[in-house]
Structures are given as C-alpha cells and as structure tokens.
Design a protein around this motif. Structure first.
Motif, PDB file in Angstrom:
ATOM      1  N   LEU A 166      99.898-132.728   2.970  1.00  0.00           N
ATOM      2  CA  LEU A 166      99.898-131.698   1.463  1.00  0.00           C
ATOM      3  C   LEU A 166     100.558-132.475   0.811  1.00  0.00           C
ATOM      4  N   GLY A 167     101.724-133.415   1.293  1.00  0.00           N
ATOM      5  CA  GLY A 167     102.542-133.840   0.024  1.00  0.00           C
ATOM      6  C   GLY A 167     101.909-135.124  -0.400  1.00  0.00           C
ATOM      7  N   GLY A 168     101.263-135.551   0.259  1.00  0.00           N
ATOM      8  CA  GLY A 168     101.127-137.126  -0.370  1.00  0.00           C
ATOM      9  C   GLY A 168      99.310-136.936  -0.969  1.00  0.00           C
ATOM     10  N   LEU A 169      97.757-136.097  -0.226  1.00  0.00           N
ATOM     11  CA  LEU A 169      96.792-136.008  -1.041  1.00  0.00           C
ATOM     12  C   LEU A 169      96.945-135.300  -2.130  1.00  0.00           C
ATOM     13  N   ASP A 170      96.187-135.995  -3.541  1.00  0.00           N
ATOM     14  CA  ASP A 170      96.404-135.335  -4.693  1.00  0.00           C
ATOM     15  C   ASP A 170      95.169-134.224  -4.715  1.00  0.00           C
ATOM     16  N   LEU A 171      94.889-132.925  -5.031  1.00  0.00           N
ATOM     17  CA  LEU A 171      94.244-131.854  -4.606  1.00  0.00           C
ATOM     18  C   LEU A 171      94.224-131.143  -5.865  1.00  0.00           C
ATOM     19  N   SER A 172      95.047-132.089  -7.255  1.00  0.00           N
ATOM     20  CA  SER A 172      94.720-130.977  -8.170  1.00  0.00           C
ATOM     21  C   SER A 172      93.100-130.373  -9.060  1.00  0.00           C
ATOM     22  N   GLU A 173      92.423-131.248  -8.586  1.00  0.00           N
ATOM     23  CA  GLU A 173      91.070-131.142  -9.223  1.00  0.00           C
ATOM     24  C   GLU A 173      89.908-130.272  -8.115  1.00  0.00           C
ATOM     25  N   ASP A 174      89.552-128.716  -8.770  1.00  0.00           N
ATOM     26  CA  ASP A 174      88.694-128.502  -8.814  1.00  0.00           C
ATOM     27  C   ASP A 174      87.384-128.556  -8.559  1.00  0.00           C
ATOM     28  N   TYR A 175      86.834-128.858  -7.609  1.00  0.00           N
ATOM     29  CA  TYR A 175      85.011-129.008  -7.449  1.00  0.00           C
ATOM     30  C   TYR A 175      84.858-128.182  -7.807  1.00  0.00           C
ATOM     31  N   LEU A 176      84.924-126.829  -7.770  1.00  0.00           N
ATOM     32  CA  LEU A 176      84.097-125.561  -7.834  1.00  0.00           C
ATOM     33  C   LEU A 176      84.753-125.119  -9.119  1.00  0.00           C
ATOM     34  N   ASP A 646      74.484-115.743  -3.572  1.00  0.00           N
ATOM     35  CA  ASP A 646      74.706-115.112  -5.425  1.00  0.00           C
ATOM     36  C   ASP A 646      74.896-117.032  -6.006  1.00  0.00           C
ATOM     37  N   ALA A 647      76.145-117.664  -5.996  1.00  0.00           N
ATOM     38  CA  ALA A 647      76.610-118.117  -6.833  1.00  0.00           C
ATOM     39  C   ALA A 647      75.539-119.540  -6.584  1.00  0.00           C
ATOM     40  N   ALA A 648      75.269-119.755  -4.883  1.00  0.00           N
ATOM     41  CA  ALA A 648      74.875-121.399  -5.091  1.00  0.00           C
ATOM     42  C   ALA A 648      73.264-121.377  -5.476  1.00  0.00           C
ATOM     43  N   LYS A 649      72.995-120.343  -6.028  1.00  0.00           N
ATOM     44  CA  LYS A 649      71.771-119.998  -6.933  1.00  0.00           C
ATOM     45  C   LYS A 649      71.520-120.546  -7.823  1.00  0.00           C
ATOM     46  N   GLU A 650      72.976-120.159  -8.737  1.00  0.00           N
ATOM     47  CA  GLU A 650      73.416-120.225  -9.776  1.00  0.00           C
ATOM     48  C   GLU A 650      73.242-121.747 -10.607  1.00  0.00           C
ATOM     49  N   ILE A 651      73.102-122.362  -9.244  1.00  0.00           N
ATOM     50  CA  ILE A 651      73.758-124.075  -9.444  1.00  0.00           C
ATOM     51  C   ILE A 651      72.739-124.716  -9.840  1.00  0.00           C
ATOM     52  N   THR A 652      72.205-125.401 -10.643  1.00  0.00           N
ATOM     53  CA  THR A 652      71.311-125.846 -11.006  1.00  0.00           C
ATOM     54  C   THR A 652      71.231-127.788 -10.359  1.00  0.00           C
ATOM     55  N   GLU A 653      70.473-127.930 -10.375  1.00  0.00           N
ATOM     56  CA  GLU A 653      70.361-129.288 -10.019  1.00  0.00           C
ATOM     57  C   GLU A 653      71.299-130.741 -10.476  1.00  0.00           C
ATOM     58  N   GLU A 654      71.295-130.609 -11.466  1.00  0.00           N
ATOM     59  CA  GLU A 654      72.435-131.361 -12.619  1.00  0.00           C
ATOM     60  C   GLU A 654      73.184-131.072 -12.635  1.00  0.00           C
ATOM     61  N   GLU A 655      74.195-129.541 -11.804  1.00  0.00           N
ATOM     62  CA  GLU A 655      75.164-129.292 -11.787  1.00  0.00           C
ATOM     63  C   GLU A 655      75.673-129.324 -10.653  1.00  0.00           C
ATOM     64  N   LEU A 656      74.630-129.848  -9.788  1.00  0.00           N
ATOM     65  CA  LEU A 656      75.191-129.452  -8.302  1.00  0.00           C
ATOM     66  C   LEU A 656      75.226-131.852  -8.230  1.00  0.00           C
ATOM     67  N   GLU A 657      74.836-132.221  -9.063  1.00  0.00           N
ATOM     68  CA  GLU A 657      74.795-133.478  -9.018  1.00  0.00           C
ATOM     69  C   GLU A 657      76.028-133.912  -9.656  1.00  0.00           C
ATOM     70  N   GLU A 658      76.109-133.199 -10.730  1.00  0.00           N
ATOM     71  CA  GLU A 658      77.244-133.401 -11.234  1.00  0.00           C
ATOM     72  C   GLU A 658      78.662-133.173 -10.694  1.00  0.00           C
ATOM     73  N   LEU A 659      78.688-132.119 -10.070  1.00  0.00           N
ATOM     74  CA  LEU A 659      79.976-131.505  -8.788  1.00  0.00           C
ATOM     75  C   LEU A 659      80.314-132.782  -7.684  1.00  0.00           C
ATOM     76  N   CYS A 660      78.926-133.863  -7.740  1.00  0.00           N
ATOM     77  CA  CYS A 660      78.995-134.286  -6.732  1.00  0.00           C
ATOM     78  C   CYS A 660      79.906-135.873  -6.670  1.00  0.00           C
ATOM     79  N   LYS A 661      78.951-135.619  -8.182  1.00  0.00           N
ATOM     80  CA  LYS A 661      80.148-137.530  -8.757  1.00  0.00           C
ATOM     81  C   LYS A 661      81.782-136.802  -8.727  1.00  0.00           C
ATOM     82  N   LYS A 662      82.145-135.632  -9.271  1.00  0.00           N
ATOM     83  CA  LYS A 662      83.445-135.151  -9.794  1.00  0.00           C
ATOM     84  C   LYS A 662      83.821-135.554  -8.220  1.00  0.00           C
ATOM     85  N   ASN A 663      83.353-134.719  -7.389  1.00  0.00           N
ATOM     86  CA  ASN A 663      83.593-135.039  -5.991  1.00  0.00           C
ATOM     87  C   ASN A 663      83.027-135.096  -4.588  1.00  0.00           C
TER      88      ASN A 663
END
Length: 679
Positions: A166-176, A646-663
C-alpha cells in the motif's frame, strides 16, 4: 512497484518464504493485495467475569488468585491459573507455556483475552493473551485483520507485506468508470483496498467490502458476457428421435417419476429433437432424482447411434454411477466404460481403444474424460454432474471432444431463479422442485453444545442398529494444516466417547486423492461406521445406509451449505436425522438455523436465507460450493450481484477495450474469470 511483480520484490520475502505464500496462491504483488482478511478481531470493552458466555471471546481485567499449577498429559504441559475480579473468579488454561509461572504471580493484575469454553461444568478461558493496559487501549475497538494462513506464515507477516504494498504501489487510477461508481454508490478502489485490510471502523469496512465484491461480480459478468458473445448458438448436429427404450425403462422403474421429473424429461426430449444444440441446467435438491433423468438422456443418445458421457467430481461417485447405470441398462444393450485417474496405464489404454472404436456408448468418469488422449467416435451428449465443481474451460474441453454435442449440467445447489439467470446465463434452466414420494423427510434438531453427549449416544444406537453417521467439523482456519488437525483431534475424541467396536475415521482436504477415495469406498462398504469430515464430503458419494448427519458449529456455515451437507443422509429406506450443534446463543443465529429445522426444501431455504442476511453476516459464514469468489457470496451479496450484472450490461465492447488498455491487469482478471470461475 508493479501489480504484476513477483512477491520477492517485497522486503522480507526471499525464495523460501515465497514458497509458503505460493501454497496460498500468492505469487504476485496483486495476488498479495487480494489476499483479503477472512474476518476481523475486535478488542471490545472489559467484561465482568460473572457475564462471560460460552463460545465468546472476552476481555477480562483480573488479579491472580492462586499459584500457577502445571500438569503433564502425555507430551502436553497444561498450565492452570485462577483469577478473580469484583464479580467472581474463573480458570485460565495454557498449553506448553511453562514460563508463564514467572509472570503470573499471586496478587498481580492483568488484562486477559481469550475464548470461553465449558469444561467439567465450569467456564474456562483457553490460551488467553496477556496484555498490558497500554497495549489493550491501543487495540480497543480497532478492527484487526485476520488472514487465511498456512504453515510458516503469521498474521503479522501478512499485515506487514500488505502495508508495504500500500505504501509503494500507485493505485490512484480507478479502472471503474466514474458514472458506475456514482450510480451504485461505490468508493474509489484505492480507499477500498486500504479499508478492507485496515479499516478505521466497521462502517468503512462494509463500504470497502461492497466495492471489492462489486468488482468481483462485475468482472465475472463481463467475462461471462464475453463468453456468450464468442459462443455461437449451434445447429443441432445430433438430431435424435424419442426412443421406445426410454419409455419402457420409465415403465419398469420400481417407482413413478414425479411430475417435476416428467416435465424436465419432456424439455430434454424437445431439446434433443429440436433445431438447436441443447445447453441446459437441471437444478434439483439432493435426492430429487436428477440422475435418472441424466440416465434417460444417455439412453436416448445411445439408441440414436451416438455416444454420451457423464463427468462427475470424484472417483467414488464415478464408480457408483458406473455400477448403477450398468444395472439400469442391463436389458438395453448399452455398453458403459469407466474412466478415472487412478486406473493403470494398461487399463486406460484399453478404455481409450474401446471409446475410439465405439465399442462403448456411455463413458462415465472424472476429469480423465477430457484428457488429450481420449478420442470419442461420435460424442453427442455431454453431462456434468454437480457442475459447479467444473470451470468453464473444463466444461468446454469436454464439449469440444465432439463436433458440437448437447450439453446437460446438473446442480444440487438451490439458487433462487433471479440469481440463477445471472449466474447460468448461457444455459436454459430446468428445476426439479419435488422429492420422490417414497423419501422419508429428514428429522432435524438444532441444539447447543450441552447436547453433544446425547448426540454421541444416539449415533452409537444407530450404529448398533446397523446404520452409519457423518460428523462435520468446520474449517476453523482457512488453512490446510488447521483443517487437518481439527478433524484428527475430533476423531480421537469421538473414538474415546463411543464403544470400542465402532470404527471412526476422518477425511479432510489435505489428504491425497487416493486416501480420500479409499476412505469413501470403505465408508460406502460399511467398513467405517462414523466418518468425521470437513465439507469435503459435500459432493461425495451415495451411502443410503447413512442415517445421521451431525454438524458441529452449525452457525459457521451458510444455510445453503448446511442443506447440501444434510443431503448426504436420507437417501435410503431408513429414517434419517440431522443434528445441528450451535456454539452461538445469539437470537439471529437461532432464527437462521430454525429455517433449516423447519424445512427440507432447498429452494425455500435459499430464498429465506437471502431475506435474513445482512452486513453483520458478511464474514464467518460463506455459502461455499457455488462460486469461489475471493470475497463475494452470491447469497449474502445478492443485491450487489444484480447491480454488477446491470452495470456490466451497460458497458459497450469499445468501452471494455478502453478499460483494458487503461488497466492491463483487468484483462488478465477477465481471462482468469473466464477460465476458472465455476459456472
């Protein structure tokens, strides 16, 4: 520090220590971070000695009343000390700690903390901690994480490693995405991780857990959705006609099919003779008669010139199914083949030849059915029993052994339909919701620990009458070592309590597959009268002669799991009994267990349990056996599961691809879920 780094980047973990962590499935920094507490220890206010209760962990402030006594029992040194406060006195007991004689002197005052047990009709606090006032005040009302452990690791060591990460890892970017966090009132991931390991208070822990459980379910449903898109709805390549042999078999059964069985059988006939490949789940209580429906489907496949396979989780179960199907199909010219891991190389070679040359049309076995060497001639039907024990990859591996065979999966785990639709979204669902008329309902009772001697006497009486019994011990620590010790110790205690001719043996998860099979086979043959086990027997073997199921510390289990365990008895012609021994006197526990006491209907129990579960139940009770999420539980967290779906159903394939690039770690997680989450 990176989330995918090996744990050896952490200060204090060398090659030797990393091997201990590997036993817990921790190889990377990310896996260490996701090694969540299994619960929390809360140091509460001091309790007066007169108010201590059995089964509770208490803190007392007391003065040493008498000199320490040390007695020896075999290799054990038992240290006894009597202490008192203004309200009364109590005995404290330690094992193999003779040095305490120098600490615990008459007239000295200490704070002691430990679990209260009843021995020889009086309360005793076993192995209590000794704290100074200063130490105690520092820990008062703070939630201390308790981690699953294994040999060579301590709770303190894991705490230190998590703090280092927790002291050494950067967790500031949230994939959600922020819109999802706001919609479902979820905290940011970095705060959730901190507050799940080191919560400031209970409210923080509950909010942190909500976010982490949401993530697990969200990733699971994303992975499941991806699998569904990749999976084409296949045309029926194995068109079948209803067989007269199936009708004759039903007519010649020594019992009549229930209305529910008949309805499900008609659904299967329609699938097998329809335009599309069957992809169906049969849900039904233990003993509801799913196996005969599977046998009818196998018979229909063979009478249409095809092969069918049945995959089950244990060798003992495979052998039982093999024998019963051979007997059932005796007059139907059906040739069956058993295929299990323990067979010799020669036996396997012969089996492979027979399967490949279509000398056999029904193949029954364990994971051996999906080995590369197995070649089927015309595999049209794949059935997996107790299917939640098989991951998607395993199920698909068996499926790909044929062109695109019909798939039938069976589960005895009662899941309310609303949840089943989410969890088994790629399958049509059939429910067998009534038991055969000839089944005697199991008689249940919920009792406290004081009833134990009576329960032992009852088991003794049943064994003398020729019956058998199971005794289930909870896994107090989620550690293989502790599990083994717990069961072995209890077995010794039971051997002493019962008359000498009663054969008592134990079974636990740390045993080798061969040992487990040997024990279960001997139990099935009535060479063992009482089997002491952890929940490893939940999906085990059919022993119609077993009439007693005694479950220790029943409050530690979820109702769905207790119901599954209870289903191991009540399978024969004899009256069967389930004795639930509860170590808790709380009103909530009594209310929950009473549901089980009053009903033998798994679907009713599951839905009632959902109504009762709340944040207070989030640790210590898992429904286990359906989905092994690290933290989420489909019963406790049903609302979060629905929201995440419900939330997973709202995610488009493009959004999912973007989320995976981010994280990039998310992509790995989705692949892991797709391969290993048990659906």
């Amino acid at each position: 520090m990176n989330i995918n780094d090996r744990i050896t980047v952490l200060k204090g973990i060398g090659d030797k220590t990393s091997l201990n962590f590997m036993k817990l499935g921790i190889n990377s920094v990310g896996e260490m971070l996701e090694h969540y507490p299994r619960g929390y220890d809360v140091y509460e206010d001091v309790t007066d000695i007169k108010d201590v209760m059995e089964g509770k962990t208490v803190t007392i402030e007391a003065t040493v009343l008498k000199s320490v006594e040390i007695t020896k029992v075999r290799n054990l040194q038992i240290i006894n000390c009597t202490v008192k406060d203004a309200t009364g006195s109590i005995q404290l007991k330690w094992f193999n700690m003779p040095f305490l004689r120098n600490t615990l002197k008459i007239g000295y005052r200490f704070i002691f903390r430990g679990k209260v047990v009843r021995k020889n009709n009086q309360y005793v606090i076993e192995q209590p901690q000794i704290l100074s006032k200063e130490e105690y005040l520092k820990k008062l009302n703070i939630l201390q994480p308790i981690y699953p452990l294994t040999g060579g690791l301590t709770n303190n060591m894991i705490q230190k490693m998590v703090k280092q990460i927790l002291g050494g890892l950067d967790l500031s970017e949230d994939y959600l995405p922020e819109k999802i966090r706001k919609q479902y009132d979820l905290m940011e991931y970095r705060y959730a991780v901190e507050d799940i390991h080191f919560p400031k208070n209970k409210d923080c822990m509950i909010e942190a857990r909500k976010r982490i459980v949401f993530d697990e379910f969200f990733q699971f449903t994303l992975a499941l959705g991806k699998l569904k898109k990749e999976k084409n709805i296949n045309e029926n390549q194995f068109l079948m006609k209803e067989s007269e042999d199936c009708t004759r078999l039903i007519e010649n059964l020594p019992y009549s099919l229930t209305n529910a069985q008949t309805k499900v059988w008609k659904e299967i006939i329609k699938d097998l003779s329809g335009d599309r490949s069957m992809n169906r789940l049969i849900q039904g209580d233990v003993g509801s008669g799913k196996t005969i429906i599977a046998a009818l489907a196998l018979l229909m496949a063979t009478k249409n010139g095809y092969q069918g396979s049945l995959m089950v989780p244990t060798e003992v179960l495979a052998k039982q199914h093999y024998e019963s199907i051979q007997e059932l199909f005796e007059e139907n010219d059906v040739k069956a083949q058993l295929l299990v891991g323990s067979m010799t190389a020669k036996e396997k070679k012969i089996a492979y030849e027979r399967i490949k040359n279509h000398e056999v049309n029904v193949i029954i076995g364990t994971h051996a059915l999906i080995q590369e060497k197995v070649e089927y001639d015309n595999l049209a039907l794949v059935i997996t029993d107790e299917q939640h024990r098989f991951g998607v990859k395993q199920r698909e591996a068996l499926k790909t052994k044929g062109k695109s065979p019909h798939v039938l999966v069976m589960s005895a785990t009662p899941i309310p339909r609303t949840l089943a639709i989410i969890l088994y979204g790629d399958l049509d669902i059939s429910v067998i919701d009534e038991l055969p008329a000839n089944r005697l309902p199991i008689k249940n009772c919920v009792v406290d620990t004081g009833y134990r001697p009576t329960a032992y006497h009852f088991i003794e009486k049943q064994v003398i009458e020729g019956r058998q019994a199971y005794v289930i011990c909870p896994m107090v620590e989620e550690s293989e070592t502790m599990e083994a010790e717990n069961v072995i110790e209890y077995t010794e205690k039971l051997r002493e309590a019962l008359v000498p001719f009663i054969k008592v043996e134990y079974l636990h998860g740390k045993m080798k597959a061969k040992e487990k099979n040997d024990i279960m086979e001997r139990f099935a043959a009535n060479e063992i009268h009482v089997l002491v086990s952890t929940t490893v027997i939940e999906v085990g073997v059919n022993v119609p002669n077993s009439t007693v199921m005694l479950i220790e510390n029943a409050e530690r289990f979820g109702l769905a799991q207790l119901h599954q365990l209870r289903g191991r008895v009540g399978r024969g012609k004899y009256q069967s009994y389930c004795i639930l021994i509860s170590g808790s006197s709380s009103k909530e526990t009594k209310e929950r267990l009473e549901i089980l006491n009053k009903s033998n209907d798994g679907f009713f129990i599951a839905s009632e349990d959902l109504k009762l579960r709340g944040p207070g139940d989030m640790f210590g009770i898992r429904q286990s056996g359906v989905m092994e999420f690290k933290m989420g539980d489909i019963y406790t967290d049903a609302t979060i599961l629905k929201n995440a779906n419900d939330a997973a159903k709202e995610i488009t394939e493009e959004e999912l691809e973007e989320l995976c690039k981010k994280n990039p770690y998310l992509k790995e997680k989705l692949e892991s879920f797709a391969g290993n989450v048990l659906i």
